[in-house]
Design an enzyme around this catalytic site. Structure first.
Site, PDB file in Angstrom:
ATOM      1  CG  ASP A 119      -0.219  -0.130   2.519  1.00 46.40           C
ATOM      2  OD1 ASP A 119       1.020   0.036   2.539  1.00 46.40           O
ATOM      3  OD2 ASP A 119      -0.871  -0.366   3.542  1.00 46.40           O
ATOM      4  CB  SER A 153      -2.876  -9.551  -2.295  1.00 46.95           C
ATOM      5  OG  SER A 153      -2.782  -8.430  -3.126  1.00 46.95           O
ATOM      6  CB  SER A 335      -6.210 -11.531   1.035  1.00 52.13           C
ATOM      7  OG  SER A 335      -7.467 -10.911   1.188  1.00 52.13           O
ATOM      8  CE1 TYR A 336      -1.247  -5.156   4.157  1.00 53.46           C
ATOM      9  CE2 TYR A 336      -2.377  -3.713   2.625  1.00 53.46           C
ATOM     10  CZ  TYR A 336      -1.518  -3.896   3.690  1.00 53.46           C
ATOM     11  OH  TYR A 336      -0.954  -2.801   4.287  1.00 53.46           O
ATOM     12  N   PRO A 337      -5.599  -6.839   4.482  1.00 54.04           N
ATOM     13  CG  PRO A 337      -5.466  -6.538   6.796  1.00 54.04           C
ATOM     14  CD  PRO A 337      -4.682  -7.025   5.615  1.00 54.04           C
TER      15      PRO A 337
END
Ligand code: ZN
Ligand code: ZN
Ligand code: ZN
Ligand code: ZN
Ligand code: ZN
Length: 855
Positions: A119, A153, A335-337
């Site tokens: 991110d 991810s 997965s990536y939150p």
């Protein structure tokens, strides 16, 4: 052999990723900072055999802060913070020694692969890492690419290996957008916060916050809560009337009908309609209609929706939810939150993901049914291009996740299964009636197929009693028709879930920062969280927002912030220039700041209504040394003493009780001493209110009590009561607590160490002499005649609490870390307390700690 350094965002991630990439064959060791580990293995990279070194940082390496005097609230005009004041990146957590650590591990490496979270923050940390290691890495030929970025991810074998096989480059623009946001928040937040805090702090007695903070995101967030509060306050309930009809047919249960006019606000008119309807004893069926309807399965889950549901259904606050979600991600369960995406990419392995859930007893049946009938295509959502929606990545049981972890995982998994299930289908039946000239109706739902609601039962169609069988032209008997009086009800306080929706809609904060802003307004005491996670503004929160509205509504409206966020996004996309955006935004806020300062009396007028001036609050406590009148003790935080005659305020230590100390006075300024206690088992020490706020000697700083005071002859000072060096910290001195008898103790003047000694003594005094062995001051004890622990009924003994064998069993020196350090506190004319010599730790930078509040 060449070396490839790889860096992840957290130690646990480095561990999981290296385990996957080395297929479990890496060796691990602790890094020099003790917090991060290094995992090493050999493998192949870009077609050559290499040594891999995988390690991590702990979040951001650097944080932005002002330099030097610009951190001093008293020396600098806050307006300077907009332009003049230089800011620089400092290590975010100096204790971790992260730059040094990265340089030690990065020295001599040939390549670096960045495994930071994918991110914008992660992209920013990429460059923090590169800044640290590039100077020490091997210089390859300039043609060679040596910096790589892995995009992933979730922490699964497939995802991590895919990332390793198609490495890209870090994105400088995204990193710059984070730099810009940090700098804006720091400059704007600090300027307004310092000005407001200093302006209001000394003025009102019951102002219950030590910091009146402003944040370009935080303040609009608070604004939403206060806006709802104002609506509630100004709400005037209105009376209205509805027509209620109860009808029945044969032996069927009576049916309640809804009036097609819904309601009227005039009683006479309502009465007229009742009279009209009452002309008929029969209700005639005008039409019966049946319609098949669907309740749509949910869209794939993104962060904001997860936070909303966690708050409204699981009772978990956003900050807490994010922490749990990150843990689940780090451990490979989801997965990536942090994602805005609600759309699965075409190649996403939905079936494989679902198969992992076949054995969970809670939803095994639904999963098996889906696998045999075939998955439904997920609904189309929006693709932000960052990550897939939040998805369970591997099976888990309640035992391995812990209570809240499991509840969140369960929700994420049920939501995922629902997105690939069928819609819920039901039949809606509506019967239209006429009673006299008035029209009524009633409707009911019957389930056709539950679809996804079997796995999300709380969204199911409620079971209703079936409507009676009937057709057009049938008649029912009217049992009762009446006019019912009701009142419109006010809105309720905003729930957290509603606030999240508002913030998302107006672009205040991002999925990553929304929880932080909400948490901040709670911590700053601007709102409290009520039942049902509703946010109720405090007096202070209300006054602040009203004040901003009065002076400059844009300070609190979401419009400016969302414009800024849009600019930041343009930087991230490479479509706007970092410097220009920064300069332009700071110019605007600088002008706003000057206008705000000029108009501050507008806010003051509101404050005066809600808070009492400092002179009118508090109870008399200690005497002022200047005018010898009683000062007032203001208990509301931050607690302090105020002399209304001299119009001076003196600060006090917080989080404890304050009382008068035997009416003793400070020999320097004649102020009456007060005693601060942190509770019956805790520490206490006397302090002089004047010296506490105005350090009397060069070697003292603000906020020191008598236990740190180096006054050479004062009987309450460190020089008179200090015994020896602290057993735990490097700079502290153990000081006798003269008020602690009969359970005597000494406490460190720097850390939390409290040492108990000598029960049942009349008197414990620190003697002039010091111990030959350790230089600690000797202590003279006079025990109670009947309970003396000394041999042969002796009652008096003088000795060293660290070395004297007579005292050994009477002093609680069993402390595991208690060790001989050599040299105690030197007192009297012989020099100053040892704690002041040596190498005192650099005081913690206040602004660095505060910077976090200004986002
Ligand atoms: Zn005074
Ligand atoms: Zn004093
Ligand atoms: Zn003193
Ligand atoms: Zn200590
Ligand atoms: Zn000794």
């Amino acid at each position: 052999m060449r070396t490839v350094l790889m860096v992840a965002e957290k130690p646990s991630l480095a561990q999981s990723i290296s385990k996957i990439l080395s297929k479990g064959s890496c060796t691990s060791r602790k890094g020099l900072n003790g917090a991060c580990s290094v995992h090493e293995y050999t493998g192949s990279f870009q077609g050559q055999s290499v040594r891999f070194k995988m390690t991590s940082v702990c979040g951001h390496v650097m944080s932005l802060d002002f330099i030097g005097k610009y951190n001093n609230w008293d020396q600098v005009d806050p307006a300077e913070l907009f332009s003049t004041a230089p800011a620089e990146k400092k290590e975010a957590n100096p204790k971790l020694n992260m730059v040094k650590f990265l340089q030690v591990e990065g020295r001599g490496c040939d390549y670096v692969v960045l495994w930071l979270d994918c991110d914008k923050e992660g992209e920013n940390i990429c460059f923090e890492v590169l800044d640290a290691i590039q100077p020490v890495m091997n210089k390859g030929s300039s043609m060679d690419q040596s910096v790589y970025r892995a995009k992933f991810s979730s922490i699964t074998d497939t995802d991590i290996w895919n990332a390793m096989n198609c490495l890209g480059e870090p994105n400088r623009n995204e990193a710059l957008s984070v730099d810009a946001r940090q700098e804006l928040d720091l400059r704007i937040g600090c300027a307004f916060t310092r000005f407001q805090t200093k302006y209001f702090q000394g003025k009102y007695g019951n102002l219950d916050s030590s910091l009146i903070s402003f944040g370009p995101c935080q303040t609009p967030t608070l604004g939403f809560c206060v806006e709802r509060h104002d609506k509630i306050q100004s709400f005037r309930p209105e009376t209205y009337w509805i027509l209620q009809a109860k009808v029945f047919k044969g032996k069927d249960n009576p049916l309640m009908l809804d009036w097609n006019r819904v309601r009227v606000f005039d009683r006479e008119v309502g009465q007229m309609f009742v009279n009209l309807a009452k002309t008929s004893r029969e209700a005639k069926v005008e039409s019966v209609s049946e319609k098949e309807k669907a309740k749509q399965r949910p869209q794939a889950l993104n962060t904001v929706e997860m936070l909303r549901v966690a708050s409204s259904s699981l009772g978990m606050g956003p900050q807490h939810t994010m922490q749990i979600a990150e843990r689940l991600y780090t451990q490979g369960y989801i997965s990536y939150p942090r994602t805005e995406t609600t759309h699965y990419p075409e190649n996403f392995d939905l079936k494989g993901t679902l198969k992992q859930q076949t054995n969970n007893p809670f939803w095994a049946e639904e999963v098996k049914a889906l696998l045999s009938t075939g998955l439904n295509r997920p609904r189309k959502g929006s693709d932000a291009g960052d990550h897939p929606p939040i998805t369970p990545m591997r099976a888990a049981s309640e035992g391995e996740l812990g209570s809240d972890g499991w509840r969140l995982y369960e929700y994420i998994t049920r939501h995922f299964i629902a997105t690939i299930s069928q819609d819920c289908k039901y039949l809606q039946t509506t019967i239209d009636f006429s009673i006299g000239p008035e029209a009524f109706s009633c409707s009911g739902k019957t389930l056709i197929s539950p679809g996804y609601t079997t796995v999300m039962p709380w969204l199911g169609i409620p079971l209703e009693e079936n409507l009676p069988e009937c057709e057009r032209g049938d008649t029912f008997t009217v049992d009762e028709i009446k006019l019912v009086e009701k009142q419109t009800s006010p809105p309720e306080y905003l729930t957290e879930a509603e606030l999240i929706t508002l913030m998302e809609k107006h672009g205040v904060g991002t999925d990553a920062s929304i929880p932080v802003h909400i948490n901040n307004i709670c911590q700053r005491n601007y709102v409290t969280i009520e039942n049902g996670r509703k946010l109720k503004p405090t007096n202070l929160g209300i006054v602040l927002v009203h004040g901003y509205y009065k002076i400059d509504a844009e300070l609190v409206l979401p419009t400016i912030r969302s414009a800024v966020e849009k600019q930041l996004n343009l930087i991230a996309q490479g479509k706007a220039n970092f410097q220009q955006v920064l300069q332009h935004t700071l110019d605007i806020f600088k002008r706003k700041f000057h206008y705000f300062v000029d108009s501050i009396t507008g806010m003051d007028e509101l404050m005066e209504v809600s808070f009492s001036p400092i002179a009118a609050s508090g109870k008399p406590l200690a005497r002022c040394g200047k005018c010898h009148r009683f000062m007032k003790y203001i208990q509301a935080k931050p607690s302090r003493l105020h002399c209304s005659h001299c119009d001076e305020t003196y600060s006090l230590p917080q989080n404890g009780a304050i009382k008068l100390y035997k009416e003793l006075r400070c020999p320097l300024d004649d102020f009456e001493l007060v005693l601060w206690t942190s509770g019956a088992r805790g520490k206490s020490y006397p302090l002089c209110p004047y010296c506490y706020s105005n350090a009397p000697f060069r070697d003292m700083k603000k906020g020191m009590g008598c236990n740190e005071c180096t006054h050479p002859s004062c009987q309450h000072s460190l020089n008179s009561l200090g015994i020896g060096q602290c057993v735990e910290c490097d700079t502290g001195v153990l000081v006798l607590d003269p008020t602690s008898g009969p359970k005597w103790r000494m406490a460190c003047n720097k850390c939390n160490v409290v040492v108990h000694f000598f029960e049942h003594a009349h008197r414990v005094q620190v003697a002039q002499e010091s111990c030959d062995a350790c230089e600690a001051s000797l202590v003279a004890v006079d025990f109670n005649k009947t309970r003396t622990p000394l041999a042969a009924g002796e009652t008096q003994h003088t000795g060293c609490v660290f070395c004297d064998p007579v005292f050994q069993d009477l002093v609680e020196l069993k402390h595991a870390t208690m060790r001989y350090r050599g040299g105690g506190a030197r007192r009297g004319g012989r020099g100053r307390g040892r704690g002041r010599r040596g190498n005192p730790k650099k005081p913690k930078d206040k602004m660095a700690a505060l910077a976090a509040y200004f986002v």
